[in-house]
Motif scaffolding. Structure first.
Motif, PDB file in Angstrom:
ATOM      1  N   ARG A   1       0.990  -1.119   0.113  1.00 39.60           N
ATOM      2  CA  ARG A   1      -0.184  -0.074   0.221  1.00 39.60           C
ATOM      3  C   ARG A   1       0.832   1.167  -0.151  1.00 39.60           C
ATOM      4  O   ARG A   1       0.443   2.305  -0.692  1.00 39.60           O
ATOM      5  CB  ARG A   1      -1.036  -0.080   1.222  1.00 39.60           C
ATOM      6  N   GLN A   2       1.931   1.233   0.728  1.00 35.79           N
ATOM      7  CA  GLN A   2       2.976   2.512   0.892  1.00 35.79           C
ATOM      8  C   GLN A   2       3.877   2.308  -0.323  1.00 35.79           C
ATOM      9  O   GLN A   2       4.123   3.606  -0.722  1.00 35.79           O
ATOM     10  CB  GLN A   2       3.831   2.503   2.194  1.00 35.79           C
ATOM     11  N   ASN A   3       4.111   1.336  -1.074  1.00 39.85           N
ATOM     12  CA  ASN A   3       4.975   1.158  -2.299  1.00 39.85           C
ATOM     13  C   ASN A   3       4.448   0.524  -3.358  1.00 39.85           C
ATOM     14  O   ASN A   3       4.774  -0.625  -3.658  1.00 39.85           O
ATOM     15  CB  ASN A   3       6.396   0.188  -1.707  1.00 39.85           C
ATOM     16  N   PRO A   4       3.574   0.985  -4.036  1.00 40.73           N
ATOM     17  CA  PRO A   4       2.700   0.236  -5.034  1.00 40.73           C
ATOM     18  C   PRO A   4       3.673  -0.271  -6.048  1.00 40.73           C
ATOM     19  O   PRO A   4       4.547   0.548  -6.546  1.00 40.73           O
ATOM     20  CB  PRO A   4       1.715   1.310  -5.555  1.00 40.73           C
ATOM     21  N   PRO A   5       3.474  -1.392  -6.667  1.00 40.23           N
ATOM     22  CA  PRO A   5       4.335  -1.868  -7.658  1.00 40.23           C
ATOM     23  C   PRO A   5       3.928  -0.852  -8.990  1.00 40.23           C
ATOM     24  O   PRO A   5       3.026  -0.714  -9.188  1.00 40.23           O
ATOM     25  CB  PRO A   5       3.757  -3.492  -7.678  1.00 40.23           C
ATOM     26  N   PRO A   6       4.972  -0.877  -9.952  1.00 44.38           N
ATOM     27  CA  PRO A   6       4.981  -0.360 -11.283  1.00 44.38           C
ATOM     28  C   PRO A   6       3.853  -1.118 -12.117  1.00 44.38           C
ATOM     29  O   PRO A   6       3.433  -0.251 -12.957  1.00 44.38           O
ATOM     30  CB  PRO A   6       6.189  -0.305 -11.582  1.00 44.38           C
ATOM     31  N   VAL A   7       3.719  -2.305 -12.003  1.00 40.03           N
ATOM     32  CA  VAL A   7       2.841  -2.941 -12.832  1.00 40.03           C
ATOM     33  C   VAL A   7       1.872  -3.899 -11.883  1.00 40.03           C
ATOM     34  O   VAL A   7       2.046  -4.622 -10.917  1.00 40.03           O
ATOM     35  CB  VAL A   7       3.629  -3.781 -13.739  1.00 40.03           C
ATOM     36  N   ARG A   8       0.660  -3.662 -12.194  1.00 40.45           N
ATOM     37  CA  ARG A   8      -0.448  -4.790 -11.518  1.00 40.45           C
ATOM     38  C   ARG A   8      -1.239  -5.439 -12.439  1.00 40.45           C
ATOM     39  O   ARG A   8      -1.690  -4.568 -13.654  1.00 40.45           O
ATOM     40  CB  ARG A   8      -1.196  -4.017 -10.500  1.00 40.45           C
ATOM     41  N   LEU A   9      -1.759  -6.535 -12.395  1.00 41.18           N
ATOM     42  CA  LEU A   9      -2.719  -6.975 -13.636  1.00 41.18           C
ATOM     43  C   LEU A   9      -4.202  -6.385 -13.225  1.00 41.18           C
ATOM     44  O   LEU A   9      -4.422  -5.935 -12.226  1.00 41.18           O
ATOM     45  CB  LEU A   9      -2.943  -8.548 -13.167  1.00 41.18           C
ATOM     46  N   PRO A  10      -4.634  -6.116 -14.561  1.00 42.03           N
ATOM     47  CA  PRO A  10      -5.915  -5.427 -14.539  1.00 42.03           C
ATOM     48  C   PRO A  10      -6.936  -6.000 -13.848  1.00 42.03           C
ATOM     49  O   PRO A  10      -7.101  -7.233 -13.783  1.00 42.03           O
ATOM     50  CB  PRO A  10      -6.298  -5.350 -15.910  1.00 42.03           C
ATOM     51  N   GLY A  11      -7.901  -5.252 -13.067  1.00 40.93           N
ATOM     52  CA  GLY A  11      -8.923  -5.777 -12.210  1.00 40.93           C
ATOM     53  C   GLY A  11      -8.643  -6.502 -10.951  1.00 40.93           C
ATOM     54  O   GLY A  11      -9.254  -6.977 -10.013  1.00 40.93           O
ATOM     55  N   SER A  12      -7.271  -6.517 -10.497  1.00 43.17           N
ATOM     56  CA  SER A  12      -6.751  -6.979  -9.156  1.00 43.17           C
ATOM     57  C   SER A  12      -6.910  -5.945  -8.276  1.00 43.17           C
ATOM     58  O   SER A  12      -6.636  -4.643  -8.596  1.00 43.17           O
ATOM     59  CB  SER A  12      -5.360  -7.603  -9.380  1.00 43.17           C
ATOM     60  N   ALA A  13      -7.265  -6.382  -7.090  1.00 40.71           N
ATOM     61  CA  ALA A  13      -7.245  -5.258  -5.890  1.00 40.71           C
ATOM     62  C   ALA A  13      -6.462  -6.162  -4.580  1.00 40.71           C
ATOM     63  O   ALA A  13      -6.871  -7.321  -4.537  1.00 40.71           O
ATOM     64  CB  ALA A  13      -8.677  -4.803  -5.684  1.00 40.71           C
ATOM     65  N   LEU A  14      -6.030  -5.259  -3.647  1.00 39.44           N
ATOM     66  CA  LEU A  14      -5.705  -5.898  -2.377  1.00 39.44           C
ATOM     67  C   LEU A  14      -6.822  -6.062  -1.568  1.00 39.44           C
ATOM     68  O   LEU A  14      -7.902  -5.384  -1.760  1.00 39.44           O
ATOM     69  CB  LEU A  14      -4.836  -4.630  -1.677  1.00 39.44           C
ATOM     70  N   PHE A  15      -6.849  -7.235  -0.615  1.00 42.03           N
ATOM     71  CA  PHE A  15      -7.819  -7.570   0.017  1.00 42.03           C
ATOM     72  C   PHE A  15      -7.544  -7.683   1.539  1.00 42.03           C
ATOM     73  O   PHE A  15      -6.445  -7.912   1.894  1.00 42.03           O
ATOM     74  CB  PHE A  15      -8.560  -8.906  -0.631  1.00 42.03           C
ATOM     75  N   LYS A  16      -8.578  -7.804   2.111  1.00 41.81           N
ATOM     76  CA  LYS A  16      -8.233  -7.896   3.943  1.00 41.81           C
ATOM     77  C   LYS A  16      -8.534  -9.507   4.238  1.00 41.81           C
ATOM     78  O   LYS A  16      -9.237 -10.235   3.322  1.00 41.81           O
ATOM     79  CB  LYS A  16      -9.140  -7.154   4.587  1.00 41.81           C
ATOM     80  N   LEU A  17      -7.681  -9.781   5.161  1.00 45.77           N
ATOM     81  CA  LEU A  17      -7.680 -11.234   5.479  1.00 45.77           C
ATOM     82  C   LEU A  17      -8.457 -11.282   6.905  1.00 45.77           C
ATOM     83  O   LEU A  17      -7.571 -10.892   7.995  1.00 45.77           O
ATOM     84  CB  LEU A  17      -6.155 -11.741   5.662  1.00 45.77           C
ATOM     85  N   PRO A  18      -9.504 -11.599   7.159  1.00 43.34           N
ATOM     86  CA  PRO A  18     -10.117 -11.695   8.492  1.00 43.34           C
ATOM     87  C   PRO A  18      -9.412 -12.737   9.344  1.00 43.34           C
ATOM     88  O   PRO A  18      -9.129 -14.041   8.557  1.00 43.34           O
ATOM     89  CB  PRO A  18     -11.667 -12.109   8.270  1.00 43.34           C
ATOM     90  N   LEU A  19      -9.436 -12.601  10.642  1.00 45.03           N
ATOM     91  CA  LEU A  19      -8.756 -13.719  11.413  1.00 45.03           C
ATOM     92  C   LEU A  19      -9.471 -15.093  11.516  1.00 45.03           C
ATOM     93  O   LEU A  19      -9.256 -16.056  11.910  1.00 45.03           O
ATOM     94  CB  LEU A  19      -8.616 -13.156  12.987  1.00 45.03           C
ATOM     95  N   ASP A  20     -10.902 -14.993  11.268  1.00 50.91           N
ATOM     96  CA  ASP A  20     -11.891 -16.192  11.347  1.00 50.91           C
ATOM     97  C   ASP A  20     -11.888 -16.883  10.100  1.00 50.91           C
ATOM     98  O   ASP A  20     -12.800 -17.755   9.949  1.00 50.91           O
ATOM     99  CB  ASP A  20     -13.099 -15.838  11.940  1.00 50.91           C
ATOM    100  N   TYR A  21     -11.191 -16.458   9.093  1.00 55.30           N
ATOM    101  CA  TYR A  21     -11.253 -17.085   7.744  1.00 55.30           C
ATOM    102  C   TYR A  21     -10.820 -18.675   7.654  1.00 55.30           C
ATOM    103  O   TYR A  21      -9.909 -19.004   8.238  1.00 55.30           O
ATOM    104  CB  TYR A  21     -10.267 -16.087   6.616  1.00 55.30           C
TER     105      TYR A  21
END
Length: 154
Positions: A90-110
């Motif tokens: 989040r603080q250092n975004p990569p220069p290239v990302r695949l289209p449509g991708s997003a960072l997601f949260k990881l819940p502890l009860d997953y």
């Protein structure tokens, strides 16, 4: 996993095949290689490294077992590692990302769903295949080879 998440290969929660609160034992490749080479050398030299072999003669017949792990020295849960990577990306975004991708949260009860993980792994395989083809078309053969074999070795 962090790099794969950063560029969008693992782009949804179902990509995670582990309970977040469990200890994540990610052993560096050089440590694993060192242990394998040491075990091979000890086997070739017919070394007996079992300290109980004199007290328990039956131990001499057992095969040598070697364990390479780091979770007992510096234990870290998958969730701790995930959020450290999440904050870094989040603080250092990569220069290239695949289209449509997003960072997601990881819940502890997953709790991972095996079928969903299989579907995500299948889809990720196609994304890697497409990225390798694109890298080859751009003349980046070494990078394409690293991505291809790095994905196969996961």
């Amino acid at each position: 996993m962090g790099i794969a998440m950063a560029v969008g290969l693992f782009d949804k929660l179902e990509s995670v095949a582990m309970v977040p609160t469990h200890v994540w034992d990610a052993v560096p490749g050089d440590v694993v290689c060192g242990v394998i080479l040491a075990a091979a050398a000890a086997t070739c030299a017919r070394m007996d490294i079992n300290m109980y072999s004199d007290a328990v003669p039956a131990c001499k017949a057992d095969p040598m077992v070697v364990h390479a792990g780091t979770s007992t020295t510096y234990p870290i849960s998958l969730c701790e590692a995930f959020y450290a990577g999440f904050d870094f990306v989040r603080q250092n975004p990569p220069p290239v990302r695949l289209p449509g991708s997003a960072l997601f949260k990881l819940p502890l009860d997953y709790k991972p769903d095996e079928e969903a993980v299989k579907r995500c792994k299948y889809w990720t395989g196609w994304k890697v295949w497409a990225a390798v083809k694109l890298l080859n078309a751009l003349g980046m053969y070494g990078t394409a080879r690293q991505l291809h074999y790095g994905y196969l070795g996961e």
